[in-house]
Design a protein around this motif. Sequence first.
Motif, PDB file in Angstrom:
ATOM      1  N   TYR A   1       0.844  -1.191   0.000  1.00  0.00           N
ATOM      2  CA  TYR A   1       0.000   0.000   0.000  1.00  0.00           C
ATOM      3  C   TYR A   1       0.881   1.244   0.000  1.00  0.00           C
ATOM      4  N   VAL A   2       0.264   2.363  -0.335  1.00  0.00           N
ATOM      5  CA  VAL A   2       0.918   3.662  -0.275  1.00  0.00           C
ATOM      6  C   VAL A   2       0.083   4.525   0.653  1.00  0.00           C
ATOM      7  N   SER A   3       0.738   5.183   1.578  1.00  0.00           N
ATOM      8  CA  SER A   3       0.047   6.053   2.529  1.00  0.00           C
ATOM      9  C   SER A   3       0.879   7.312   2.697  1.00  0.00           C
ATOM     10  N   GLY A   4       0.391   8.401   2.162  1.00  0.00           N
ATOM     11  CA  GLY A   4       1.153   9.652   2.216  1.00  0.00           C
ATOM     12  C   GLY A   4       2.474   9.496   1.502  1.00  0.00           C
ATOM     13  N   ASN A   5       3.576   9.707   2.224  1.00  0.00           N
ATOM     14  CA  ASN A   5       4.901   9.575   1.611  1.00  0.00           C
ATOM     15  C   ASN A   5       5.562   8.247   1.988  1.00  0.00           C
ATOM     16  N   ARG A   6       4.742   7.244   2.374  1.00  0.00           N
ATOM     17  CA  ARG A   6       5.278   5.947   2.771  1.00  0.00           C
ATOM     18  C   ARG A   6       4.746   4.836   1.879  1.00  0.00           C
ATOM     19  N   ILE A   7       5.591   3.845   1.688  1.00  0.00           N
ATOM     20  CA  ILE A   7       5.199   2.613   1.013  1.00  0.00           C
ATOM     21  C   ILE A   7       5.239   1.531   2.072  1.00  0.00           C
ATOM     22  N   GLY A   8       4.224   0.686   2.096  1.00  0.00           N
ATOM     23  CA  GLY A   8       4.196  -0.337   3.126  1.00  0.00           C
ATOM     24  C   GLY A   8       3.701  -1.671   2.622  1.00  0.00           C
ATOM     25  N   LEU A   9       3.837  -2.648   3.486  1.00  0.00           N
ATOM     26  CA  LEU A   9       3.370  -4.003   3.223  1.00  0.00           C
ATOM     27  C   LEU A   9       2.848  -4.535   4.546  1.00  0.00           C
ATOM     28  N   GLY A  10       1.633  -5.064   4.555  1.00  0.00           N
ATOM     29  CA  GLY A  10       1.062  -5.570   5.795  1.00  0.00           C
ATOM     30  C   GLY A  10       0.572  -6.997   5.645  1.00  0.00           C
ATOM     31  N   MET A  11       0.944  -7.841   6.611  1.00  0.00           N
ATOM     32  CA  MET A  11       0.561  -9.249   6.589  1.00  0.00           C
ATOM     33  C   MET A  11       0.447  -9.765   8.021  1.00  0.00           C
ATOM     34  N   ASN A  12      -0.137 -10.946   8.171  1.00  0.00           N
ATOM     35  CA  ASN A  12      -0.235 -11.586   9.483  1.00  0.00           C
ATOM     36  C   ASN A  12       0.947 -12.509   9.766  1.00  0.00           C
ATOM     37  N   ASN A  13       1.801 -12.731   8.788  1.00  0.00           N
ATOM     38  CA  ASN A  13       2.909 -13.667   8.904  1.00  0.00           C
ATOM     39  C   ASN A  13       4.186 -12.900   9.289  1.00  0.00           C
ATOM     40  N   LYS A  14       4.531 -12.950  10.575  1.00  0.00           N
ATOM     41  CA  LYS A  14       5.676 -12.185  11.081  1.00  0.00           C
ATOM     42  C   LYS A  14       6.990 -12.609  10.423  1.00  0.00           C
ATOM     43  N   GLU A  15       7.212 -13.909  10.297  1.00  0.00           N
ATOM     44  CA  GLU A  15       8.470 -14.387   9.722  1.00  0.00           C
ATOM     45  C   GLU A  15       8.631 -13.920   8.274  1.00  0.00           C
TER      46      GLU A  15
ATOM     47  N   TYR B   1     -12.405 -10.537  10.568  1.00  0.00           N
ATOM     48  CA  TYR B   1     -11.996 -11.715   9.802  1.00  0.00           C
ATOM     49  C   TYR B   1     -10.798 -12.445  10.403  1.00  0.00           C
ATOM     50  N   SER B   2     -10.038 -11.791  11.268  1.00  0.00           N
ATOM     51  CA  SER B   2      -8.829 -12.410  11.801  1.00  0.00           C
ATOM     52  C   SER B   2      -8.498 -11.838  13.172  1.00  0.00           C
ATOM     53  N   LYS B   3      -8.134 -12.709  14.069  1.00  0.00           N
ATOM     54  CA  LYS B   3      -7.690 -12.284  15.404  1.00  0.00           C
ATOM     55  C   LYS B   3      -6.168 -12.297  15.511  1.00  0.00           C
ATOM     56  N   ASN B   4      -5.483 -12.662  14.433  1.00  0.00           N
ATOM     57  CA  ASN B   4      -4.022 -12.708  14.433  1.00  0.00           C
ATOM     58  C   ASN B   4      -3.444 -11.294  14.410  1.00  0.00           C
ATOM     59  N   PRO B   5      -2.308 -11.077  15.062  1.00  0.00           N
ATOM     60  CA  PRO B   5      -1.673  -9.755  14.979  1.00  0.00           C
ATOM     61  C   PRO B   5      -1.238  -9.472  13.544  1.00  0.00           C
ATOM     62  N   ARG B   6      -1.149  -8.199  13.219  1.00  0.00           N
ATOM     63  CA  ARG B   6      -0.752  -7.783  11.876  1.00  0.00           C
ATOM     64  C   ARG B   6       0.620  -7.124  11.961  1.00  0.00           C
ATOM     65  N   PHE B   7       1.456  -7.438  11.004  1.00  0.00           N
ATOM     66  CA  PHE B   7       2.810  -6.896  10.949  1.00  0.00           C
ATOM     67  C   PHE B   7       2.967  -6.101   9.670  1.00  0.00           C
ATOM     68  N   THR B   8       3.538  -4.923   9.793  1.00  0.00           N
ATOM     69  CA  THR B   8       3.752  -4.090   8.606  1.00  0.00           C
ATOM     70  C   THR B   8       5.200  -3.648   8.554  1.00  0.00           C
ATOM     71  N   ILE B   9       5.663  -3.483   7.319  1.00  0.00           N
ATOM     72  CA  ILE B   9       6.938  -2.807   7.130  1.00  0.00           C
ATOM     73  C   ILE B   9       6.629  -1.566   6.308  1.00  0.00           C
ATOM     74  N   GLU B  10       7.299  -0.505   6.637  1.00  0.00           N
ATOM     75  CA  GLU B  10       7.099   0.756   5.914  1.00  0.00           C
ATOM     76  C   GLU B  10       8.441   1.319   5.485  1.00  0.00           C
ATOM     77  N   ILE B  11       8.407   1.912   4.302  1.00  0.00           N
ATOM     78  CA  ILE B  11       9.566   2.579   3.733  1.00  0.00           C
ATOM     79  C   ILE B  11       9.185   4.053   3.635  1.00  0.00           C
ATOM     80  N   SER B  12       9.926   4.910   4.308  1.00  0.00           N
ATOM     81  CA  SER B  12       9.563   6.328   4.299  1.00  0.00           C
ATOM     82  C   SER B  12      10.657   7.224   3.718  1.00  0.00           C
ATOM     83  N   GLU B  13      11.837   6.700   3.566  1.00  0.00           N
ATOM     84  CA  GLU B  13      12.935   7.505   3.009  1.00  0.00           C
ATOM     85  C   GLU B  13      12.893   7.484   1.483  1.00  0.00           C
ATOM     86  N   LYS B  14      13.338   8.562   0.869  1.00  0.00           N
ATOM     87  CA  LYS B  14      13.362   8.609  -0.590  1.00  0.00           C
ATOM     88  C   LYS B  14      14.369   7.633  -1.136  1.00  0.00           C
TER      89      LYS B  14
END
Length: 173
Positions: A118-132, A160-173
Amino acid sequence: IILPVVVEHKLAQFLGYLNGDGCLEQERVAIFEQDKQVALQYKETFDQYFQLDSSYIFRESKNYHQLRFTSRPLVRLIQNEFPEIKKTLDTTIPEKMLKSPNEVVASFLKGLFDAEGYVSGNRIGLGMNNKELVQQVQMVLLRFSIISSMQEYDNRANKYSKNPRFTIEISEK
């Protein structure tokens, strides 16, 4: 059907997308997508690549677009050559992908980000329930000198899910 004999960028992109928005069934690969345009682009690209005629339907009751690549040989190829691709919470980046050239790894990331990014403002991210898997993606991004941060979110509000969600975000150019 035409099955690839080497790990190359189109196969890597397909596997990345499968890791994010798909599953393996006994005789087919199923992919679930919210965006119709993305679903139809993947259908066109990979029907041509595998010489298949995948099925496309919109599941109105679940509000997603579904592609089905019906091919037992394709499923067997993925299961035998990329055994790390399992269920949502058990999947990791295939070892063969990690040992591939950068252009192949980049294509895998492209597929994964097409599915879960996903893109949010000036960040690019990825969100999933799979921490590893999220941690692996973070490490693979370092291969391209991309620094990201990881957060864990309480996902109890998600019906839909009770599992924790993990995201990585990239905010630097």
